[in-house]
Write a protein that holds these residues in place. Structure first.
Motif, PDB file in Angstrom:
ATOM      1  N   ASN A 139     -27.563 -38.368 -12.981  1.00 60.81           N
ATOM      2  CA  ASN A 139     -27.286 -37.889 -14.323  1.00 60.81           C
ATOM      3  C   ASN A 139     -28.063 -38.938 -15.466  1.00 60.81           C
ATOM      4  O   ASN A 139     -28.724 -38.340 -16.554  1.00 60.81           O
ATOM      5  CB  ASN A 139     -25.752 -38.256 -14.616  1.00 60.81           C
ATOM      6  CG  ASN A 139     -25.067 -36.948 -14.382  1.00 60.81           C
ATOM      7  OD1 ASN A 139     -25.310 -35.767 -14.092  1.00 60.81           O
ATOM      8  ND2 ASN A 139     -23.626 -37.412 -13.824  1.00 60.81           N
ATOM      9  N   PHE A 140     -28.522 -40.257 -14.904  1.00 59.63           N
ATOM     10  CA  PHE A 140     -29.133 -41.036 -15.848  1.00 59.63           C
ATOM     11  C   PHE A 140     -30.564 -40.303 -16.120  1.00 59.63           C
ATOM     12  O   PHE A 140     -31.035 -40.315 -17.156  1.00 59.63           O
ATOM     13  CB  PHE A 140     -28.993 -42.441 -15.203  1.00 59.63           C
ATOM     14  CG  PHE A 140     -30.072 -43.249 -15.769  1.00 59.63           C
ATOM     15  CD1 PHE A 140     -30.093 -43.762 -17.260  1.00 59.63           C
ATOM     16  CD2 PHE A 140     -31.223 -43.546 -14.970  1.00 59.63           C
ATOM     17  CE1 PHE A 140     -30.801 -44.713 -17.873  1.00 59.63           C
ATOM     18  CE2 PHE A 140     -32.316 -44.603 -15.705  1.00 59.63           C
ATOM     19  CZ  PHE A 140     -31.994 -44.854 -17.039  1.00 59.63           C
ATOM     20  N   LEU A 141     -30.954 -40.086 -14.855  1.00 54.54           N
ATOM     21  CA  LEU A 141     -32.510 -39.510 -14.998  1.00 54.54           C
ATOM     22  C   LEU A 141     -32.748 -38.374 -15.841  1.00 54.54           C
ATOM     23  O   LEU A 141     -33.455 -38.253 -16.528  1.00 54.54           O
ATOM     24  CB  LEU A 141     -32.858 -39.574 -13.527  1.00 54.54           C
ATOM     25  CG  LEU A 141     -33.366 -40.715 -12.870  1.00 54.54           C
ATOM     26  CD1 LEU A 141     -33.616 -40.383 -11.395  1.00 54.54           C
ATOM     27  CD2 LEU A 141     -34.493 -41.539 -13.443  1.00 54.54           C
ATOM     28  N   LEU A 142     -31.665 -37.566 -15.792  1.00 52.76           N
ATOM     29  CA  LEU A 142     -31.828 -36.234 -16.258  1.00 52.76           C
ATOM     30  C   LEU A 142     -31.490 -36.325 -17.864  1.00 52.76           C
ATOM     31  O   LEU A 142     -32.031 -35.625 -18.453  1.00 52.76           O
ATOM     32  CB  LEU A 142     -30.746 -35.172 -15.662  1.00 52.76           C
ATOM     33  CG  LEU A 142     -30.925 -34.776 -14.224  1.00 52.76           C
ATOM     34  CD1 LEU A 142     -30.035 -34.094 -13.453  1.00 52.76           C
ATOM     35  CD2 LEU A 142     -32.303 -33.772 -14.333  1.00 52.76           C
ATOM     36  N   ALA A 335     -34.861 -24.117  -7.681  1.00 50.04           N
ATOM     37  CA  ALA A 335     -34.889 -25.477  -7.224  1.00 50.04           C
ATOM     38  C   ALA A 335     -35.588 -26.411  -8.020  1.00 50.04           C
ATOM     39  O   ALA A 335     -36.801 -25.956  -8.455  1.00 50.04           O
ATOM     40  CB  ALA A 335     -35.745 -25.409  -5.877  1.00 50.04           C
ATOM     41  N   MET A 336     -35.031 -27.482  -8.489  1.00 47.27           N
ATOM     42  CA  MET A 336     -35.694 -28.446  -9.288  1.00 47.27           C
ATOM     43  C   MET A 336     -35.799 -29.819  -8.651  1.00 47.27           C
ATOM     44  O   MET A 336     -34.891 -30.147  -7.858  1.00 47.27           O
ATOM     45  CB  MET A 336     -34.962 -28.523 -10.715  1.00 47.27           C
ATOM     46  CG  MET A 336     -35.275 -27.463 -11.465  1.00 47.27           C
ATOM     47  SD  MET A 336     -34.170 -27.298 -12.983  1.00 47.27           S
ATOM     48  CE  MET A 336     -32.489 -26.587 -12.273  1.00 47.27           C
ATOM     49  N   PHE A 337     -36.944 -30.483  -8.858  1.00 44.82           N
ATOM     50  CA  PHE A 337     -37.160 -31.833  -8.368  1.00 44.82           C
ATOM     51  C   PHE A 337     -37.091 -33.105  -9.254  1.00 44.82           C
ATOM     52  O   PHE A 337     -37.340 -32.708 -10.397  1.00 44.82           O
ATOM     53  CB  PHE A 337     -38.593 -31.698  -7.516  1.00 44.82           C
ATOM     54  CG  PHE A 337     -38.371 -30.545  -6.642  1.00 44.82           C
ATOM     55  CD1 PHE A 337     -37.848 -30.612  -5.184  1.00 44.82           C
ATOM     56  CD2 PHE A 337     -38.961 -29.106  -6.901  1.00 44.82           C
ATOM     57  CE1 PHE A 337     -37.699 -29.620  -4.386  1.00 44.82           C
ATOM     58  CE2 PHE A 337     -38.982 -28.120  -5.923  1.00 44.82           C
ATOM     59  CZ  PHE A 337     -38.287 -28.471  -4.735  1.00 44.82           C
ATOM     60  N   LEU A 338     -36.920 -34.096  -8.966  1.00 44.50           N
ATOM     61  CA  LEU A 338     -36.881 -35.381  -9.967  1.00 44.50           C
ATOM     62  C   LEU A 338     -37.948 -36.479  -9.473  1.00 44.50           C
ATOM     63  O   LEU A 338     -38.287 -36.566  -8.517  1.00 44.50           O
ATOM     64  CB  LEU A 338     -35.595 -36.054  -9.629  1.00 44.50           C
ATOM     65  CG  LEU A 338     -34.395 -35.033  -9.822  1.00 44.50           C
ATOM     66  CD1 LEU A 338     -32.967 -35.788  -9.599  1.00 44.50           C
ATOM     67  CD2 LEU A 338     -34.247 -34.597 -11.327  1.00 44.50           C
ATOM     68  N   ARG A 339     -38.557 -36.718 -10.281  1.00 45.70           N
ATOM     69  CA  ARG A 339     -39.780 -37.577 -10.230  1.00 45.70           C
ATOM     70  C   ARG A 339     -39.452 -39.141  -9.518  1.00 45.70           C
ATOM     71  O   ARG A 339     -40.183 -39.318  -8.869  1.00 45.70           O
ATOM     72  CB  ARG A 339     -40.409 -37.938 -11.567  1.00 45.70           C
ATOM     73  CG  ARG A 339     -41.062 -36.822 -12.144  1.00 45.70           C
ATOM     74  CD  ARG A 339     -41.745 -37.323 -13.465  1.00 45.70           C
ATOM     75  NE  ARG A 339     -42.757 -38.117 -13.552  1.00 45.70           N
ATOM     76  CZ  ARG A 339     -43.250 -38.597 -14.692  1.00 45.70           C
ATOM     77  NH1 ARG A 339     -42.994 -38.465 -15.760  1.00 45.70           N
ATOM     78  NH2 ARG A 339     -44.340 -39.754 -14.371  1.00 45.70           N
ATOM     79  N   HIS A 340     -38.125 -39.511  -9.770  1.00 40.77           N
ATOM     80  CA  HIS A 340     -37.750 -40.665  -9.032  1.00 40.77           C
ATOM     81  C   HIS A 340     -36.682 -40.224  -8.173  1.00 40.77           C
ATOM     82  O   HIS A 340     -35.665 -41.050  -7.967  1.00 40.77           O
ATOM     83  CB  HIS A 340     -37.177 -41.812 -10.164  1.00 40.77           C
ATOM     84  CG  HIS A 340     -38.270 -42.077 -11.262  1.00 40.77           C
ATOM     85  ND1 HIS A 340     -38.376 -41.378 -12.290  1.00 40.77           N
ATOM     86  CD2 HIS A 340     -39.056 -43.213 -11.213  1.00 40.77           C
ATOM     87  CE1 HIS A 340     -39.344 -41.948 -13.005  1.00 40.77           C
ATOM     88  NE2 HIS A 340     -39.686 -42.880 -12.382  1.00 40.77           N
ATOM     89  N   GLU A 341     -37.153 -39.165  -7.436  1.00 43.36           N
ATOM     90  CA  GLU A 341     -35.971 -38.628  -6.443  1.00 43.36           C
ATOM     91  C   GLU A 341     -35.383 -39.512  -5.313  1.00 43.36           C
ATOM     92  O   GLU A 341     -34.254 -39.476  -4.991  1.00 43.36           O
ATOM     93  CB  GLU A 341     -36.466 -37.329  -5.759  1.00 43.36           C
ATOM     94  CG  GLU A 341     -37.404 -37.765  -4.440  1.00 43.36           C
ATOM     95  CD  GLU A 341     -38.984 -38.093  -4.748  1.00 43.36           C
ATOM     96  OE1 GLU A 341     -39.247 -39.039  -5.158  1.00 43.36           O
ATOM     97  OE2 GLU A 341     -39.600 -37.140  -4.830  1.00 43.36           O
ATOM     98  N   GLY A 342     -36.398 -40.710  -5.048  1.00 41.81           N
ATOM     99  CA  GLY A 342     -35.844 -41.396  -3.816  1.00 41.81           C
ATOM    100  C   GLY A 342     -34.906 -42.609  -4.265  1.00 41.81           C
ATOM    101  O   GLY A 342     -34.110 -43.270  -3.463  1.00 41.81           O
ATOM    102  N   PHE A 343     -34.726 -42.715  -5.478  1.00 43.35           N
ATOM    103  CA  PHE A 343     -34.121 -43.819  -6.242  1.00 43.35           C
ATOM    104  C   PHE A 343     -32.732 -43.587  -6.873  1.00 43.35           C
ATOM    105  O   PHE A 343     -32.134 -44.531  -7.770  1.00 43.35           O
ATOM    106  CB  PHE A 343     -34.989 -44.572  -7.394  1.00 43.35           C
ATOM    107  CG  PHE A 343     -36.297 -45.209  -6.347  1.00 43.35           C
ATOM    108  CD1 PHE A 343     -35.995 -46.439  -5.786  1.00 43.35           C
ATOM    109  CD2 PHE A 343     -37.400 -44.580  -6.460  1.00 43.35           C
ATOM    110  CE1 PHE A 343     -37.363 -47.014  -5.158  1.00 43.35           C
ATOM    111  CE2 PHE A 343     -38.392 -45.076  -5.708  1.00 43.35           C
ATOM    112  CZ  PHE A 343     -38.281 -46.391  -5.049  1.00 43.35           C
ATOM    113  N   LEU A 344     -32.023 -42.475  -6.745  1.00 44.98           N
ATOM    114  CA  LEU A 344     -30.912 -42.105  -7.365  1.00 44.98           C
ATOM    115  C   LEU A 344     -29.840 -43.242  -6.869  1.00 44.98           C
ATOM    116  O   LEU A 344     -29.237 -43.419  -7.915  1.00 44.98           O
ATOM    117  CB  LEU A 344     -30.571 -40.563  -6.799  1.00 44.98           C
ATOM    118  CG  LEU A 344     -31.500 -39.541  -6.959  1.00 44.98           C
ATOM    119  CD1 LEU A 344     -30.852 -38.171  -6.744  1.00 44.98           C
ATOM    120  CD2 LEU A 344     -32.005 -39.432  -8.552  1.00 44.98           C
TER     121      LEU A 344
END
Ligand code: ADP
Ligand code: PAZ
Length: 398
Positions: A139-142, A335-344
């Motif tokens: 939620n923070f990243l988005l 499908a959507m991806f996140l740039r900081h995906e490993g750090f959620l």
């Protein structure tokens, strides 16, 4: 170890030891340890609930990201020690200065390695629930980071504009060692609706056994050069080169992953590790994409965000997941991806400082600080710090 920090184009790298590390948070997973820490040069005056004032190191600064293999936890401890990150833990203003530093941590390893952190660094890990942290981090990243989410299909990356008023509900699929699927309805409002044990750990574990690769990055590198059709049984292999068009299956659709191996009369050594790796990556990514879509369908969700280090910004992984979601939803779901995906999880653990002692911690004015090149969006597959990335932001305690 992959360590990403600083890197605003045109600005010099900060010397972290000169700067101020205000907070560190950890996500200790089955495969990797993820660290997020915040550095700033500013000191901010804070007043505690009893009206006493003190200095707290929140202010304008940046998030830094680093990760280590969990099996090499001693490297991680050394990194924390060398950079003195543990001095940036949370110490309540009321607490006597001799009290042990508290660091927010999540993931199974925050339980498993709690004693080791006390013994080696004198750090007490304050455990936060893994699912709470994943959702808080996503939620923070988005909401806060510009150009965080993107679609990726057939080599085309497109950033997604997030409408803050129309973000929920969505499905969050975190592909770590295993896979968790969460229906997210709001801040702190979610349900873990499904999961699968066929995840990133399966790719790395099976891949290591089948190819003798010595590192995850090597296995992934092999997959780039492989051809899965050598091992996978396609619809065309079964239907004499034809499509099975009545049920919408083209001749090139994989009918059975690794299916050719049953009739080829070959041994493992007769297959190229490249082809095995590609087939495995495709099988696992496709399976996760399909299960994700079925769960989205269960709850009528159109948006699916994928996180977890398995994705690691790898083009072929994202492409396969996207194609699976597109195929099964007949183009309805994305499908959507996140740039900081490993750090959620680690970001979520960081956010939880706000719940304890810093009630009014507010994240403000986030500025994306790094421009990314090529199709490598996440961590470099070889674990080297070839790509610098951080999130610059301001944090106010009021
Ligand atoms: N350098 C690496 N070493 C091991 N696994 C890696 C590496 N880079 C990416 N991975 C993949 O990421 C997965 C772990 O993802 P992560 O989100 O960190 O999960 P966990 O919290 O279970 O450690 C691994 O199972 C593997 O598939
Ligand atoms: C147990 C876990 C939450 C641990 O998280 P991880 O370290 O894999 O990120 C995850 O591996 C998982 O959701 N596994 C799938 C279990 C299942 O639903 O079958």
């Amino acid at each position: 170890m992959d360590h990403r920090e600083a890197g605003i184009p045109g600005k010099s790298e900060p010397n972290l030891l000169d700067g101020h590390i205000s907070h560190l948070a950890l996500d200790i997973g089955g495969s990797l340890i993820k660290l997020v820490y915040f550095s700033t040069n500013d000191d901010v005056d804070v007043v505690d609930k009893a009206g006493r004032s003190g200095k707290e190191s929140l202010g304008k600064g940046r998030f830094h990201f680093a990760n280590f293999e969990t099996s090499k936890i001693n490297d991680c401890l050394e990194f924390i020690q060398t950079k003195q990150l543990h001095l940036g833990g949370c110490r309540h203003l009321e607490a006597p200065p001799t009290d042990m530093t508290i660091i927010k941590a999540t993931g199974g390893g925050s339980y498993k390695y709690a004693d080791l952190f006390i013994e080696k660094l004198g750090i007490c890990l304050d455990k936060e629930d893994e699912m709470d942290c994943l959702v808080a981090g996503a939620n923070f990243l988005l909401k806060a980071v510009h150009q965080e989410a993107f679609t990726y299909m057939h080599g085309q990356k497109e950033f997604v504009q997030i409408d803050h008023n129309d973000l929920y509900p969505y499905l969050l699929v975190n592909i770590g060692s295993g896979v968790s699927m969460l229906k997210v309805d709001g801040e702190g409002k979610f349900e873990r609706v499904s999961g699968t044990n066929v995840g990133g750990g399966t790719f790395w574990g099976l891949g290591r056994l089948l190819t003798n690769c010595k590192s995850f990055d090597e296995l992934l590198e092999l997959s780039h050069k492989g051809n899965n059709r050598v091992i996978d049984m396609l619809v065309g292999d079964i239907y004499g080169g034809m499509d099975y068009s009545k049920v919408g299956l083209s001749s090139t659709t994989i009918a059975s992953s690794f299916g050719k191996a049953i009739s080829d009369n070959k041994e493992l050594a007769d297959y190229r590790p490249e082809d095995i790796s590609r087939s495995l990556l495709r099988m696992i990514s496709n399976n996760i994409g399909q299960i994700s879509y079925l769960n989205a369908l269960r709850f009528g969700l159109k948006r699916i965000f994928f996180g977890g280090f398995f994705i690691g910004g790898h083009a072929y992984t994202m492409d396969t997941i996207s194609v699976a979601v597109h195929f099964w939803s007949k183009g309805e779901a994305k499908a959507m991806f996140l740039r900081h995906e490993g750090f959620l999880g680690a970001l979520g653990a960081f956010m939880s400082y706000g719940k304890h002692g810093f009630d009014d911690l507010m994240f403000h004015q986030l500025i994306q600080s790094a421009s990314l090149a090529g199709d490598k969006i996440g961590s470099p597959p070889n674990g080297k710090s070839s790509e610098n990335e951080s999130i610059e932001c301001s944090i106010y305690a009021s």
